[in-house]
Design a protein around this motif. Structure first.
Motif, PDB file in Angstrom:
ATOM      1  N   LYS A  40       0.557  -1.145  -0.145  1.00  0.00           N
ATOM      2  CA  LYS A  40      -0.332  -0.180  -0.148  1.00  0.00           C
ATOM      3  C   LYS A  40       0.592   1.476   0.305  1.00  0.00           C
ATOM      4  CE  LYS A  40      -4.473  -1.572   2.023  1.00  0.00           C
ATOM      5  NZ  LYS A  40      -5.230  -1.037   3.206  1.00  0.00           N
ATOM      6  N   LYS A  41       1.639   1.239   1.436  1.00  0.00           N
ATOM      7  CA  LYS A  41       2.795   2.620   1.545  1.00  0.00           C
ATOM      8  C   LYS A  41       3.296   3.059   0.111  1.00  0.00           C
ATOM      9  CE  LYS A  41       0.383   3.493   4.908  1.00  0.00           C
ATOM     10  NZ  LYS A  41      -0.511   4.861   5.115  1.00  0.00           N
ATOM     11  N   HIS A  42       4.177   1.883   0.069  1.00  0.00           N
ATOM     12  CA  HIS A  42       5.528   1.921  -1.381  1.00  0.00           C
ATOM     13  C   HIS A  42       4.868   2.106  -2.697  1.00  0.00           C
ATOM     14  CE1 HIS A  42       7.951   3.009   2.394  1.00  0.00           C
ATOM     15  NE2 HIS A  42       7.687   1.873   2.615  1.00  0.00           N
ATOM     16  N   GLN A  43       4.321   1.328  -3.073  1.00  0.00           N
ATOM     17  CA  GLN A  43       3.622   0.778  -3.948  1.00  0.00           C
ATOM     18  C   GLN A  43       2.714   1.036  -4.829  1.00  0.00           C
ATOM     19  OE1 GLN A  43       7.426  -0.400  -4.593  1.00  0.00           O
ATOM     20  NE2 GLN A  43       6.351  -0.940  -6.625  1.00  0.00           N
ATOM     21  N   ARG A  44       1.427   1.150  -3.930  1.00  0.00           N
ATOM     22  CA  ARG A  44       0.441   1.791  -3.792  1.00  0.00           C
ATOM     23  C   ARG A  44      -0.291   0.461  -4.877  1.00  0.00           C
ATOM     24  NH1 ARG A  44      -0.956   6.254  -1.042  1.00  0.00           N
ATOM     25  NH2 ARG A  44       0.203   8.042  -1.157  1.00  0.00           N
ATOM     26  N   TYR A  45      -0.613  -0.740  -4.531  1.00  0.00           N
ATOM     27  CA  TYR A  45      -0.713  -1.550  -5.010  1.00  0.00           C
ATOM     28  C   TYR A  45      -2.200  -2.698  -3.458  1.00  0.00           C
ATOM     29  CZ  TYR A  45       3.581  -2.744  -7.451  1.00  0.00           C
ATOM     30  OH  TYR A  45       4.173  -2.835  -8.488  1.00  0.00           O
ATOM     31  N   PHE A  46      -3.246  -2.510  -4.515  1.00  0.00           N
ATOM     32  CA  PHE A  46      -4.113  -2.793  -3.793  1.00  0.00           C
ATOM     33  C   PHE A  46      -3.904  -5.005  -2.630  1.00  0.00           C
ATOM     34  CE2 PHE A  46      -6.664   0.175  -5.545  1.00  0.00           C
ATOM     35  CZ  PHE A  46      -6.971   1.051  -4.942  1.00  0.00           C
ATOM     36  N   PRO A  47      -3.899  -4.975  -1.873  1.00  0.00           N
ATOM     37  CA  PRO A  47      -3.992  -6.524  -1.214  1.00  0.00           C
ATOM     38  C   PRO A  47      -5.161  -7.191  -1.694  1.00  0.00           C
ATOM     39  CG  PRO A  47      -2.762  -4.611   0.195  1.00  0.00           C
ATOM     40  CD  PRO A  47      -3.688  -4.228  -0.051  1.00  0.00           C
ATOM     41  N   ILE A  48      -5.053  -8.717  -1.034  1.00  0.00           N
ATOM     42  CA  ILE A  48      -6.612  -9.382  -2.066  1.00  0.00           C
ATOM     43  C   ILE A  48      -5.632 -10.059  -0.503  1.00  0.00           C
ATOM     44  CG2 ILE A  48      -7.710 -10.877  -2.869  1.00  0.00           C
ATOM     45  CD1 ILE A  48      -5.889 -10.035  -5.518  1.00  0.00           C
ATOM     46  N   ILE A  49      -7.781 -10.353   0.280  1.00  0.00           N
ATOM     47  CA  ILE A  49      -7.302 -11.629   1.422  1.00  0.00           C
ATOM     48  C   ILE A  49      -8.525 -12.064   1.081  1.00  0.00           C
ATOM     49  CG2 ILE A  49      -6.703  -9.618   3.110  1.00  0.00           C
ATOM     50  CD1 ILE A  49      -9.617  -8.695   3.879  1.00  0.00           C
ATOM     51  N   ASN A  50      -8.233 -13.484   1.438  1.00  0.00           N
ATOM     52  CA  ASN A  50      -9.637 -13.978   1.650  1.00  0.00           C
ATOM     53  C   ASN A  50     -10.811 -13.405   2.420  1.00  0.00           C
ATOM     54  OD1 ASN A  50      -8.281 -15.122   4.010  1.00  0.00           O
ATOM     55  ND2 ASN A  50      -8.242 -16.883   3.267  1.00  0.00           N
ATOM     56  N   SER A  51     -11.543 -15.104   2.524  1.00  0.00           N
ATOM     57  CA  SER A  51     -13.019 -14.402   3.887  1.00  0.00           C
ATOM     58  C   SER A  51     -12.625 -14.640   4.766  1.00  0.00           C
ATOM     59  CB  SER A  51     -13.993 -15.659   3.512  1.00  0.00           C
ATOM     60  OG  SER A  51     -13.411 -17.419   3.815  1.00  0.00           O
ATOM     61  N   ASP A  52     -11.147 -15.605   5.803  1.00  0.00           N
ATOM     62  CA  ASP A  52     -10.866 -15.290   6.748  1.00  0.00           C
ATOM     63  C   ASP A  52     -10.199 -14.534   7.029  1.00  0.00           C
ATOM     64  OD1 ASP A  52     -11.746 -17.931   7.215  1.00  0.00           O
ATOM     65  OD2 ASP A  52     -10.438 -19.388   6.346  1.00  0.00           O
ATOM     66  N   GLY A  53      -9.639 -13.057   6.431  1.00  0.00           N
ATOM     67  CA  GLY A  53      -8.726 -12.017   6.628  1.00  0.00           C
ATOM     68  C   GLY A  53      -7.732 -12.469   6.583  1.00  0.00           C
ATOM     69  N   ARG A  54      -7.215 -14.051   6.076  1.00  0.00           N
ATOM     70  CA  ARG A  54      -5.692 -13.656   5.567  1.00  0.00           C
ATOM     71  C   ARG A  54      -4.643 -13.241   3.942  1.00  0.00           C
ATOM     72  NH1 ARG A  54      -4.861 -20.376   6.807  1.00  0.00           N
ATOM     73  NH2 ARG A  54      -6.861 -19.989   4.986  1.00  0.00           N
ATOM     74  N   LEU A  55      -4.326 -13.002   4.548  1.00  0.00           N
ATOM     75  CA  LEU A  55      -3.882 -12.573   2.722  1.00  0.00           C
ATOM     76  C   LEU A  55      -3.297 -13.284   1.878  1.00  0.00           C
ATOM     77  CD1 LEU A  55      -0.789  -9.881   3.289  1.00  0.00           C
ATOM     78  CD2 LEU A  55      -3.036  -9.506   1.818  1.00  0.00           C
TER      79      LEU A  55
END
Length: 690
Positions: A280-295
């Motif tokens: 987020k801070k360095h690349q301005r990419y959006f992370p993706i998480i699953n239904s359990d909140g894990r990356l």
């Protein structure tokens, strides 16, 4: 006939963090400046992208509204001589008003007949005054920083390259520096870097779209959410929600094209917060998480270009991210080679503030203050608070936080846990940074709250102590935010804490580093707390006068003060409040400068003063009990029972009589009544509507 105004200011890339506030301010300023110039208008819309600010004003009137003004002149008796000819007084007045003497009117007033100049301003044509208005508007837009370019003296957020300005299809001619307005705009820097002409807003929408410009920031945001959401679903997850990141990316691009990339699963062994921060801070990419909140080992990048070769672009994004993740892993593994407490010693070489010393010295102060606070709010948390305070800044000198400053507190928690510290200590280290902004969550543990308050009061008192007091927009140590944070922690957790004692502890802990008078510091910090908390309470719907009434009576225990505030607000809504307030204000004003003592019933001369005394005695113990039990509304209602006796007293009794003993006895009676309700509120601050 109504007109449409379209203005586009074309610039070099505006920083994304500047755009959102600017869009809102342009709308406010436009409405204000047209209203001030008596030009009526319909809907005002403002759009923004990295290279342009766009203003659309619908139904803009053709002319300023007319206005008739009246200026009173000299009396009629001195304006004409015996023959009815105008005197120099009349001639001079007419000349000053720019009208002929014969056009002056005579108006009757309570003081007699006077000359009067009635002038009608029919208003200018809107098109004639638009250049001046728009020039003023553009250079009134506030930005955190401005630039000068070339040899010109103009300042703007970024160099201006073009101006498109149309009023009902006609060019509004004006200049900003050396740039002349016209009917042309520019397409996307890479996809369509050409000039195109427009006729109106409808034409503008089509031409910008044809040239790969989505000027509407709301539309760009929706495209990003929709398209990035689709890609996330393909990966088996959802976008990690972050409105700040979404706003930033929206304002970085004019033609958003989402691309999904991947990274090696082995990096998922790192703490989730590290990976999210890098993306987020360095690349301005959006992370993706699953239904359990894990990356998931995927991300979404937003390109400002039409994707012709997705594989090449995807590989580029992945390569950059891999390098960042590799660095993060190295820092993480290096930092873990020694326990967190060993880093505290290194704080001796890191300056917090020149006059307030190093971070190590700050930690020593925070430990002392946190122990005091923990003892007050939750004695059982004292040991945890002390250790958390000692370790709270240690992660600042780790390689990870040096490279990724937004991870401070998060890495402190992680490294404390890995160093074998108690989970409560690790959690309090993280929580001591809370709340970080308005609406942020508060510390949930007593230890976290104690260290958070201690850290913040140390900064506030220390800065005031060496003269670093916020002024205007300058607040480099975020004292305004930290003051409100303390208040919200106290209110949110229901803590009974004395602000006065907190300040004293902060001054004591700072010791010789304090340069200013203790009393002045204390008064200024208390006033600062009052001011910040008042602003927040007003925004929550409490009235200014009720806040002033409670805060003027006593300001120390914020939790208690807000309870009194709520009680007084409820009382104010009751039908008998205004006559009650009038009676109490009258009593308070009479005894304001008096030093009053006990009342002697033997000196009473009037039945009304005896009745008031008896009423006071009957409620006094009940009021004191209710106040002690913190049942403030009940206490105020109980005091209200003597309002009739107070009114009768003022109707029947003269207070300021010549007899000194009688006068002082009556002042003592009113003074003791004022003191009873004065513990709850200063009724002289209440504004009566009638």
């Amino acid at each position: 006939m109504s007109k449409e105004l379209l203005l586009e200011i074309g610039t070099e890339e505006i920083p994304s963090v500047y755009l959102n506030p600017a869009i809102g301010r342009v709308e406010e300023l436009s409405k204000k400046i047209f209203t001030e110039n008596r030009i009526t208008f319909g809907q005002v819309r403002v759009f923004g992208s990295p290279r342009r600010l766009v203003l659309l004003v619908e139904n803009l009137s053709e002319r300023q509204e007319g206005v008739v003004s009246k200026v009173m002149g000299p009396p009629k008796r001195v304006s004409f001589d015996d023959k009815g000819a105008p005197t120099q007084a009349a001639v001079g007045f007419a000349k000053n008003q720019g009208i002929k003497v014969e056009d002056l009117k005579i108006e009757k007033t309570e003081k007699g007949e006077y000359l009067c100049a009635v002038k009608e301003d029919k208003g200018e044509a809107t098109k004639k005054i638009l250049p001046e208005i728009l020039n003023k508007l553009v250079f009134s837009i506030p930005f955190p920083k401005y630039m000068r370019w070339g040899d010109g003296g103009v300042k703007f957020v970024r160099p201006i390259h073009w101006i498109l300005c149309l009023y009902n299809g006609d060019i509004v001619k004006f200049k900003l520096d050396d740039v002349k307005s016209g009917n042309k705009s520019f397409g996307h820097r890479f996809l369509s870097p050409k000039i195109f002409a427009v006729k109106d807003f409808t034409s503008y929408k089509k031409k910008t779209k044809d040239n790969y410009i989505i000027f509407n920031h709301i539309e760009r945001r929706e495209i990003i959410l929709k398209e990035a959401g689709k890609l996330s679903k393909k990966a088996g997850g959802n976008l990690h929600e972050d409105s700040e990141l979404l706003d930033a990316v929206t304002h970085l691009v004019e033609y958003p094209s989402p691309i999904m990339g991947e990274f090696e699963k082995e990096y998922l062994d790192l703490p989730k917060e590290i990976l999210i921060s890098v993306m987020k801070k360095h690349q301005r990419y959006f992370p993706i998480i699953n239904s359990d909140g894990r990356l998931l080992p995927n991300f979404i990048a937003i390109s400002n270009n039409k994707v012709k070769n997705p594989a090449v672009m995807k590989a580029g994004y992945e390569r950059v991210l891999k390098a960042r993740f590799s660095d993060a892993r190295f820092f993480y593994e290096e930092d873990r080679k020694k326990p967190l407490k060993d880093y505290t010693e290194k704080l001796k070489s890191v300056v917090f503030q020149d006059k307030l010393g190093t971070y190590y010295e700050k930690v020593e102060r925070v430990v002392k203050i946190a122990q005091y606070i923990a003892d007050k709010i939750a004695p059982a948390s004292k040991e945890i608070s002390e250790m958390a305070a000692f370790l709270c800044k240690a992660d600042l000198v780790t390689q990870m936080v040096y490279e990724f400053p937004d991870l401070q507190g998060i890495m402190g928690r992680e490294y404390a846990r890995l160093s074998g510290e108690k989970p409560e200590v690790a959690n309090a280290i993280y929580e001591h940074y809370l709340p970080r902004f308005v609406g942020d969550k508060l510390p949930e543990s007593h230890a976290g709250a104690a260290v958070s308050i201690a850290d913040k009061i140390d900064t506030i008192v220390g800065c005031f102590g060496v003269g670093l007091i916020p002024s205007g927009s300058e607040d480099p140590y975020a004292l305004r935010r930290q003051t409100l944070a303390i208040a919200n922690i106290i209110l949110g957790n229901g803590y009974q804490l004395s602000i006065s004692d907190l300040i004293d502890k902060g001054i004591d802990a700072a010791g010789q580093k304090i340069e200013r008078n203790r009393g002045e510091i204390k008064k200024e910090v208390i006033d600062f707390f009052k001011s910040r908390l008042k602003n927040q309470l007003v925004s929550e719907g409490f009235s200014h006068d009720v806040i002033d009434a409670v805060f003027s009576a006593r300001f120390d225990d914020i939790l208690d003060d807000v309870k009194k505030l709520k009680a007084l607000s409820e009382l104010k809504a009751l039908p008998y409040f205004e006559p009650l307030a009038i009676a109490f204000k009258r009593a308070a004003n009479i005894v304001k400068e008096s030093k009053y003592g006990n009342t002697d019933p033997a000196l009473f001369k009037e039945e009304a003063e005896r009745e008031l005394y008896d009423s006071f005695v009957n409620i006094k113990s009940d009021v004191e009990r209710l106040v002690k039990e913190k049942r403030y509304l009940d206490a105020m209602k109980k005091i209200a029972e003597i309002r009739g006796s107070v009114d009768k007293f003022f109707d029947k009794v003269m207070v300021m009589v010549d007899d000194k003993s009688l006068r002082e006895n009556r002042l003592n009676l009113l003074g003791n009544i004022s003191r009873l309700y004065g513990e709850l509120a200063d009724f002289t601050k209440i504004i009566i509507s009638r």
